[in-house]
Design a protein around this motif. Structure first.
Motif, PDB file in Angstrom:
ATOM      1  N   ALA A 264       7.545   9.665 -11.416  1.00 27.72           N
ATOM      2  CA  ALA A 264       8.790  10.417 -11.270  1.00 27.72           C
ATOM      3  C   ALA A 264       9.962   9.659 -11.885  1.00 27.72           C
ATOM      4  O   ALA A 264      10.799  10.236 -12.590  1.00 27.72           O
ATOM      5  N   VAL A 265      10.011   8.351 -11.642  1.00 24.30           N
ATOM      6  CA  VAL A 265      11.068   7.528 -12.225  1.00 24.30           C
ATOM      7  C   VAL A 265      10.976   7.550 -13.746  1.00 24.30           C
ATOM      8  O   VAL A 265      11.995   7.575 -14.453  1.00 24.30           O
ATOM      9  N   GLY A 266       9.745   7.552 -14.262  1.00 26.27           N
ATOM     10  CA  GLY A 266       9.523   7.493 -15.699  1.00 26.27           C
ATOM     11  C   GLY A 266      10.052   8.685 -16.470  1.00 26.27           C
ATOM     12  O   GLY A 266      10.107   8.648 -17.708  1.00 26.27           O
ATOM     13  N   GLN A 267      10.458   9.734 -15.768  1.00 24.54           N
ATOM     14  CA  GLN A 267      11.085  10.873 -16.434  1.00 24.54           C
ATOM     15  C   GLN A 267      12.512  10.551 -16.864  1.00 24.54           C
ATOM     16  O   GLN A 267      13.070  11.232 -17.733  1.00 24.54           O
ATOM     17  N   TYR A 268      13.097   9.516 -16.233  1.00 23.32           N
ATOM     18  CA  TYR A 268      14.497   9.191 -16.479  1.00 23.32           C
ATOM     19  C   TYR A 268      14.708   7.756 -16.956  1.00 23.32           C
ATOM     20  O   TYR A 268      15.640   7.478 -17.715  1.00 23.32           O
TER      21      TYR A 268
ATOM     22  N   LEU B 122       3.898  13.737  -8.165  1.00 21.59           N
ATOM     23  CA  LEU B 122       3.986  12.547  -9.002  1.00 21.59           C
ATOM     24  C   LEU B 122       4.178  11.314  -8.136  1.00 21.59           C
ATOM     25  O   LEU B 122       4.849  11.360  -7.096  1.00 21.59           O
ATOM     26  N   THR B 123       3.601  10.197  -8.548  1.00 18.44           N
ATOM     27  CA  THR B 123       3.895   8.939  -7.874  1.00 18.44           C
ATOM     28  C   THR B 123       5.350   8.569  -8.162  1.00 18.44           C
ATOM     29  O   THR B 123       5.985   9.133  -9.052  1.00 18.44           O
TER      30      THR B 123
ATOM     31  N   PRO C  23       0.806  -1.227   0.000  1.00 15.91           N
ATOM     32  CA  PRO C  23       0.000   0.000   0.000  1.00 15.91           C
ATOM     33  C   PRO C  23       0.837   1.274   0.000  1.00 15.91           C
ATOM     34  O   PRO C  23       0.345   2.332  -0.391  1.00 15.91           O
ATOM     35  N   GLU C  24       2.084   1.164   0.423  1.00 15.63           N
ATOM     36  CA  GLU C  24       2.958   2.330   0.363  1.00 15.63           C
ATOM     37  C   GLU C  24       3.165   2.763  -1.091  1.00 15.63           C
ATOM     38  O   GLU C  24       3.274   3.950  -1.390  1.00 15.63           O
ATOM     39  N   ALA C  25       3.198   1.779  -1.981  1.00 14.04           N
ATOM     40  CA  ALA C  25       3.377   2.078  -3.402  1.00 14.04           C
ATOM     41  C   ALA C  25       2.048   2.361  -4.093  1.00 14.04           C
ATOM     42  O   ALA C  25       1.955   3.258  -4.928  1.00 14.04           O
TER      43      ALA C  25
ATOM     44  N   ASN D  92       9.705  11.541  -2.994  1.00 11.94           N
ATOM     45  CA  ASN D  92       8.701  12.487  -2.510  1.00 11.94           C
ATOM     46  C   ASN D  92       8.614  13.654  -3.483  1.00 11.94           C
ATOM     47  O   ASN D  92       9.003  14.784  -3.176  1.00 11.94           O
ATOM     48  N   ASN D  93       8.096  13.340  -4.650  1.00  6.12           N
ATOM     49  CA  ASN D  93       8.111  14.326  -5.730  1.00  6.12           C
ATOM     50  C   ASN D  93       7.325  15.582  -5.365  1.00  6.12           C
ATOM     51  O   ASN D  93       6.160  15.489  -4.955  1.00  6.12           O
ATOM     52  N   PRO D  94       7.936  16.761  -5.486  1.00  3.73           N
ATOM     53  CA  PRO D  94       7.266  18.010  -5.095  1.00  3.73           C
ATOM     54  C   PRO D  94       6.057  18.352  -5.964  1.00  3.73           C
ATOM     55  O   PRO D  94       5.208  19.145  -5.553  1.00  3.73           O
TER      56      PRO D  94
END
Length: 531
Positions: free
Chosen positions: A416-420, A411-412, A316-318, A406-408
């Motif tokens: 956020a990872v998907g940007q890179y 974003l989940t 649930p954290e994810a 903890n994207n400002p």
């Protein structure tokens, strides 16, 4: 949202030496023998992969429409490292199968298909047609990382080798020690609620029922059990009736413990009893009605507000950004069965990378993908780049930077990872290792959760089976109707729309739909696997 991931291998790679080395007079060599992306251009080991740059065209799916695989950090940096320029034809994963099939029908093949999720049957079909090249020799000579894994785990090699003895596709693999990935999902309990009600985590199916009853009576603002579809709940409790004793890759078939023969789970007495148990939860308002709806947004909204006392599925954290849950125990069933059946094979999809006959640089291409089966390659693929996407902790572990965790912008982590990087959403060749994968299964709570259930892991986990073209044609025709009917009736029995007095009619209809022939084909594939 099982985010499958990873593993790469040491950068060392065994490559063919230049065919020109040691030759005498080279003055009359024709221009055509100038090094290209053939074996003479491939380096012996390490990086770069090739001396002179080469370009390969690759078809791939992607999770986020905003991604441009031709301009994303992961592949831009790997290009610099390897000297291999990949030109991506990327499509949204919702359109992946449709677009992939259009490309195949056109005859204008890319050099390789990446993350395109070919079934074993499709691999065999296109392999025998000559569209996909045989990978056996390429793996032996140009994929030391994958080769080592296959030598250490013969069952993996057996699983990816098709009935004609050839390997046409490369899989997603899971490191055997990454138990949280092999299981992935658990029964998650709100720890504060357990404490408030003064109860321990349920140990049996009866105790789970009693706990959910308490929640309904004493915490009317909470939903006792929910937050996922029914196909997330069933794999976590089927082992309480002794079902699924060969793992998660074959949800409808396992071994009958009494006869030792293959068993079609959805017609067994034990399966009926399991459905009756879930029907009791549903009819008494303990199981969320959204379990059978398509309203995923509502489940996420409830989850992010912490409304589920118990939720089956991924951390649930994810999924809900809720940290107050703990993974539960393997529940003992009414007859004493206590199996954790939701254990996946070390082998995921067999067809996450295939090289086509149009590829002029198969050696370089194999070296390129083999890096993803190494430690360094896996770290790059799943973690990215130090001080940009991840940082190394004082104890030598890896964690994403705060902008990802903890994207400002709200974003989940996946977004956020998907940007890179490109791993969120699954569908890639490589190997998943715990130290590099920080999705749901790699989170500390998931790693702790698996420790509570691994003693009850099923003993023999089957990988996906492979089928001959003839078997596949027959199975496809039967399987679609049979599985659709099973799923439809599963929901109707649980919700009470069809009473259990109709059980015999249900099983009789499955027989008329060709269940015996279905199981005969399954057994042929099983016998081939065991041999």
């Amino acid at each position: 949202m099982k985010m499958k991931k990873w593993m790469a291998v040491s950068m060392g790679t065994i490559m063919i030496s230049s065919l020109l080395a040691g030759c005498g007079d080279t003055g009359n060599k024709p221009e055509a023998e100038k090094p290209t992306a053939t074996s003479s251009n491939v380096t012996q080991s390490g990086m770069p992969i090739v001396k002179e740059p080469v370009t390969i065209k690759v078809f791939s799916g992607k999770r986020f429409a905003s991604q441009n695989l031709n301009d994303i950090m992961l592949w831009n940096e790997y290009k610099k490292l390897s000297n291999v320029n990949v030109v991506w034809n990327d499509v949204n994963r919702e359109q992946l199968i449709e677009k992939r099939n259009i490309v195949l029908a056109s005859g204008d093949y890319p050099d390789a298909f990446y993350g395109s999720r070919f079934s074993s049957t499709e691999l065999l079909k296109y392999g025998q047609q000559g569209v996909f090249v045989k990978l056996n020799d390429l793996i032996d000579k140009y994929a030391p990382n994958l080769k080592r894994i296959l030598e250490q785990n013969p069952d993996i090699k057996k699983a990816i080798t098709l009935p004609d003895g050839n390997i046409y596709g490369l899989p997603t693999l899971t490191d055997p020690s990454f138990e949280a990935m092999r299981s992935g999902s658990f029964m998650w309990y709100q720890k504060s609620l357990l404490d408030k009600l003064g109860v321990l985590e349920p140990k049996t199916t009866d105790e789970l029922y009693s706990f959910l009853k308490q929640v309904k009576e004493k915490e009317p603002n909470l939903i006792p059990l929910g937050g996922s579809k029914i196909d997330s709940l069933i794999p976590l409790i089927k082992g309480s009736w002794g079902l699924g004793n060969n793992g998660a890759s074959h949800p409808n078939v396992d071994t009958d413990p009494k006869s030792g023969a293959l068993r079609f789970i959805p017609v067994s007495t034990e399966y009926k009893e399991m459905l009756q148990y879930i029907n009791k939860l549903y009819s008494e308002g303990l199981l969320d009605k959204e379990t059978f709806s398509a309203n995923t947004d509502q489940m996420i909204a409830n989850g992010t507000q912490g409304k589920y006392a118990v939720t089956p599925g991924y951390n649930p954290e994810a999924t809900f950004r809720q940290k107050g849950y703990v993974g539960g125990l393997t529940l003992k069933g009414p007859h004493g069965d206590q199996l954790y059946a939701n254990v996946g094979s070390l082998v995921g999809s067999l067809g996450n990378f295939a090289i086509t006959k149009n590829n002029k640089n198969p050696e370089a291409t194999m070296r390129w993908v083999d890096y993803l089966y190494s430690d360094e390659g896996a770290k790059m693929f799943f973690m990215g780049f130090e001080n940009v996407t991840y940082k190394k902790t004082a104890d030598g572990q890896y964690e994403y930077v705060d902008d990802i965790k903890n994207n400002p912008k709200g974003l989940t982590q996946d977004q956020a990872v998907g940007q890179y990087l490109t791993w969120p959403g699954g569908g890639y060749p490589g190997i998943l290792k715990q130290q590099f994968f920080k999705g749901s299964e790699g989170m500390p709570a998931s790693v702790e959760a698996v420790k509570k259930v691994n003693a009850q892991f099923v003993k023999e986990v089957w990988p996906p089976f492979t089928y001959t073209p003839e078997e596949a044609d027959k199975l496809s025709a039967l399987q679609t109707d049979i599985n659709t009917y099973v799923t439809e009736m599963q929901a109707k029995f649980i919700t009470g729309n069809v009473p259990f007095t109709e059980w015999d009619n249900y099983t009789a209809k499955l027989q008329k739909m060709g269940l015996d022939e279905y199981m005969k084909i399954y057994k042929a594939a099983y016998d081939r696997y065991k041999k």
